[in-house]
Design an enzyme around this catalytic site. Sequence first.
Site, PDB file in Angstrom:
ATOM      1  N   LEU A  43       0.832  -1.268  -0.079  1.00 58.17           N
ATOM      2  CA  LEU A  43       0.143  -0.076   0.052  1.00 58.17           C
ATOM      3  C   LEU A  43       0.912   1.264  -0.060  1.00 58.17           C
ATOM      4  O   LEU A  43       0.719   2.209  -0.614  1.00 58.17           O
ATOM      5  CB  LEU A  43      -0.892   0.138   1.040  1.00 58.17           C
ATOM      6  CG  LEU A  43      -2.029  -0.919   1.042  1.00 58.17           C
ATOM      7  CD1 LEU A  43      -2.940  -0.882   2.117  1.00 58.17           C
ATOM      8  CD2 LEU A  43      -2.914  -0.803  -0.172  1.00 58.17           C
ATOM      9  N   GLY A  45       4.097   1.602  -0.864  1.00 53.33           N
ATOM     10  CA  GLY A  45       4.723   1.757  -2.006  1.00 53.33           C
ATOM     11  C   GLY A  45       4.392   1.912  -3.519  1.00 53.33           C
ATOM     12  O   GLY A  45       4.473   2.648  -4.213  1.00 53.33           O
ATOM     13  N   HIS A 266      -0.143  -9.981  17.949  1.00 49.94           N
ATOM     14  CA  HIS A 266      -1.753  -9.887  17.794  1.00 49.94           C
ATOM     15  C   HIS A 266      -2.329 -10.995  18.515  1.00 49.94           C
ATOM     16  O   HIS A 266      -1.841 -12.119  18.320  1.00 49.94           O
ATOM     17  CB  HIS A 266      -1.670 -10.029  16.013  1.00 49.94           C
ATOM     18  CG  HIS A 266      -3.254  -9.762  15.544  1.00 49.94           C
ATOM     19  ND1 HIS A 266      -4.168 -10.315  16.019  1.00 49.94           N
ATOM     20  CD2 HIS A 266      -3.578  -8.440  14.975  1.00 49.94           C
ATOM     21  CE1 HIS A 266      -5.416  -9.492  15.606  1.00 49.94           C
ATOM     22  NE2 HIS A 266      -4.738  -8.514  14.884  1.00 49.94           N
ATOM     23  N   SER A 284      -8.870 -11.603  11.871  1.00 45.71           N
ATOM     24  CA  SER A 284      -8.973 -10.287  12.093  1.00 45.71           C
ATOM     25  C   SER A 284      -9.432  -9.952  13.337  1.00 45.71           C
ATOM     26  O   SER A 284     -10.257 -10.436  14.161  1.00 45.71           O
ATOM     27  CB  SER A 284      -9.990  -9.733  10.919  1.00 45.71           C
ATOM     28  OG  SER A 284     -10.438  -8.362  11.158  1.00 45.71           O
ATOM     29  N   ARG A 330      -4.432  -4.465  21.215  1.00 44.81           N
ATOM     30  CA  ARG A 330      -3.614  -5.421  20.991  1.00 44.81           C
ATOM     31  C   ARG A 330      -2.818  -5.810  22.092  1.00 44.81           C
ATOM     32  O   ARG A 330      -2.799  -7.084  22.416  1.00 44.81           O
ATOM     33  CB  ARG A 330      -3.019  -5.405  19.537  1.00 44.81           C
ATOM     34  CG  ARG A 330      -4.237  -5.318  18.608  1.00 44.81           C
ATOM     35  CD  ARG A 330      -3.307  -5.287  17.201  1.00 44.81           C
ATOM     36  NE  ARG A 330      -4.481  -5.190  16.033  1.00 44.81           N
ATOM     37  CZ  ARG A 330      -4.049  -5.066  14.876  1.00 44.81           C
ATOM     38  NH1 ARG A 330      -2.945  -4.913  14.542  1.00 44.81           N
ATOM     39  NH2 ARG A 330      -5.103  -5.047  13.935  1.00 44.81           N
ATOM     40  N   GLU A 425       5.299   0.628   7.017  1.00 44.35           N
ATOM     41  CA  GLU A 425       5.649   0.033   8.275  1.00 44.35           C
ATOM     42  C   GLU A 425       7.157  -0.126   8.204  1.00 44.35           C
ATOM     43  O   GLU A 425       7.794  -0.197   9.371  1.00 44.35           O
ATOM     44  CB  GLU A 425       5.306  -1.292   8.034  1.00 44.35           C
ATOM     45  CG  GLU A 425       5.570  -2.480   9.455  1.00 44.35           C
ATOM     46  CD  GLU A 425       5.025  -3.639   9.304  1.00 44.35           C
ATOM     47  OE1 GLU A 425       5.533  -4.553  10.251  1.00 44.35           O
ATOM     48  OE2 GLU A 425       4.285  -4.099   8.278  1.00 44.35           O
ATOM     49  N   ARG A 435       0.592  -0.382  18.046  1.00 39.58           N
ATOM     50  CA  ARG A 435      -0.451   0.094  16.990  1.00 39.58           C
ATOM     51  C   ARG A 435      -1.779  -0.092  16.959  1.00 39.58           C
ATOM     52  O   ARG A 435      -1.985  -1.419  17.467  1.00 39.58           O
ATOM     53  CB  ARG A 435       0.068  -0.347  15.525  1.00 39.58           C
ATOM     54  CG  ARG A 435      -1.003  -0.021  14.289  1.00 39.58           C
ATOM     55  CD  ARG A 435      -0.181  -0.374  13.046  1.00 39.58           C
ATOM     56  NE  ARG A 435      -0.452  -1.867  12.978  1.00 39.58           N
ATOM     57  CZ  ARG A 435      -1.357  -2.582  12.653  1.00 39.58           C
ATOM     58  NH1 ARG A 435      -2.567  -1.869  12.372  1.00 39.58           N
ATOM     59  NH2 ARG A 435      -1.572  -3.917  12.291  1.00 39.58           N
ATOM     60  N   LEU A 441      -3.058   0.435   7.435  1.00 38.68           N
ATOM     61  CA  LEU A 441      -3.616   0.873   6.235  1.00 38.68           C
ATOM     62  C   LEU A 441      -3.479   2.180   5.982  1.00 38.68           C
ATOM     63  O   LEU A 441      -3.227   2.767   5.076  1.00 38.68           O
ATOM     64  CB  LEU A 441      -4.977   0.247   5.801  1.00 38.68           C
ATOM     65  CG  LEU A 441      -5.028  -1.306   5.979  1.00 38.68           C
ATOM     66  CD1 LEU A 441      -6.303  -1.810   5.602  1.00 38.68           C
ATOM     67  CD2 LEU A 441      -3.618  -2.162   5.149  1.00 38.68           C
TER      68      LEU A 441
END
Length: 637
Positions: A43, A45, A266, A284, A330, A425, A435, A441
Amino acid sequence: MQLDAKIPGGPLTEKWDKYHFDMKLVSPANKKKLDIIVIGTGLAGASASATLAELGYNIKSFCLQDSPRRAHSIAAQGGINAAKNYSNDGDSIWRLFYDTIKGGDFRSREANVYRLAQISNNIIDHCVAQGVPFARDYGGLLANRSFGGAQVSRTFYSRGQTGQQLLLGAYGGLMRQVADGKIKMFPRREILDFVLVNNKARGIVVRNLITGKIETHAADAIVLGAGGYINTFFLSTNAMTSNVTAAFRAYEKGACFANPCFTQIHPTCIPVHGTHQSKLTLMSESLRNDGRVWVPKTPGDKRSLNQIPESERDYYLENRYPAFGNLVPRDVASRNAKMQCDMGKGVGKTGLAVCLDFDDAIKRDGKDVIRKKYGNLFQMYEKITGDNPYESPMMIYPAAHYAMGGLWVDYNLMSTIPGLFVIGEANFSDHGANRLGASALMQGLGDGYFILPYTIGGYLAGTSMQKVTADDPEFKDAAKKSESRINSLLSINGKRTVDDFHKELGSILWEHCGMSRNNEKLLRAQNLIRELREEFWKNVIVPGSGKEFNQSLERAGRVADFLEFGELIVIDALARKESCGSHFNEAYQTEENEAKRNDKDFCHVAAWEFAGENKEPVFHKEPLAFENVELSQRSYK
């Protein structure tokens, strides 16, 4: 070395608007004369390449994969944050800014975080214009759901495929410029080194992974968007090819590495099922909207999960954090899951899992509603585990997932090497010590679409540069050095495989520098990693040659860098004598076992400068000033 973050003056809410108005600009005619190398097509790059090419620059885009669409951003599932307040539940740019600062445990820059919150709404508008199929509510407005660390619904999503859909949007923009001749694609290339001319980043050395040929490429500036380093842990949720090599090579060339010990675990992953597993699968965080996390109240209870009645279940997140419940950040959710399993309340064969239960949500909303929200995630879980989450709880456990640390960058996203910009990132800039979900994103697209195109122009317009070509001595010397390293790996001819070394490194880091750390474990990890690295260079076996397609050689180069970088993670963890966010040192915790910061001594970014092979890195710090939010003990109760 003095770290200058170049944070502009003025009120926080006006910094970015005034700053990019005051920047020097490159005229349209001059942009056509300038070459920029962009490393990575995720995303960050892809959005940077598409935007810079649209502005008129000549772009060379490099990626490991055979297609930009295979970048790891495609694996992001749950959503992307923005402060549009469509849900009318009290959200705002300021609240997104504050939640991000607080979620990162007050270890990120106010100016960078506010800028990200400020441009978040533009990202959504841009992606909608590209045709990204965000979910919509019954009235046709874009739908939102909640994510950890927030009490509002601000996460835009496309079922459980948000990363894929966003990447397809960026890919479309990128390929449009490829068709127009403004972007030249170089797939299946691995970055081996950076070339500096007069201390400015002016080129790269790459290996063609199909032919084995070493290539050099020159440019006026370089953008690094190659992702994070979490595969240092071996077992992670990242793609198998994700690596630290490009960032580590920049570090060796003089780019400071910031906060490497800030590694996110996570909480919502499919547990490890065996010793021969090569990666882990993320479920997710969006599932925590409707799923309830629990363990049996009695340690050692091995009954079938459906046989454990409601009265004998401990919904520990809801009980301990009533304000946020299952939607705590998280790091908090991960440590609590580990705590329950350490007390013997874990479920499954290994006892290293907790339940994520959708029974109440299915009874309340119906199976069809849950299927529309999460159907592909439920299907993926069933395919991997053989269990149907519509009928029995999912089993989940924390896993290494994301790197908040990264190359140090200033407000312009430029590293300590002039001309080397770092985005997504790969940099450290926006997330602090933890985060929030759905913010990766946001950062990647924010950097690529809306920040870098301004700041790189300011650099190019204000810097005088000599003409360089790939035939210059600096390029030839860098190519020879890279080829020599490859030959060294091929000549060892030892007895242990590359994966064997990587697994051992991952085990050391997970056990000694994972969800919780202490000084004794960290010192042991440092010694173990040094011993392992020494053995690697004496006893690894890398079959084949460097003049052909050779995946063993690819992995060997990456693992050699992981071994070097793994020690830097531990060094950083040892130096930070506090607990904050994902860095939980057992010596620094509250009476309720929460992270206890030391703002007097550690309210700073730790930036490490390479001092040479087998030498301790040089420590630098960037003090963090909090002028708009109050430093407080983080609480989600």
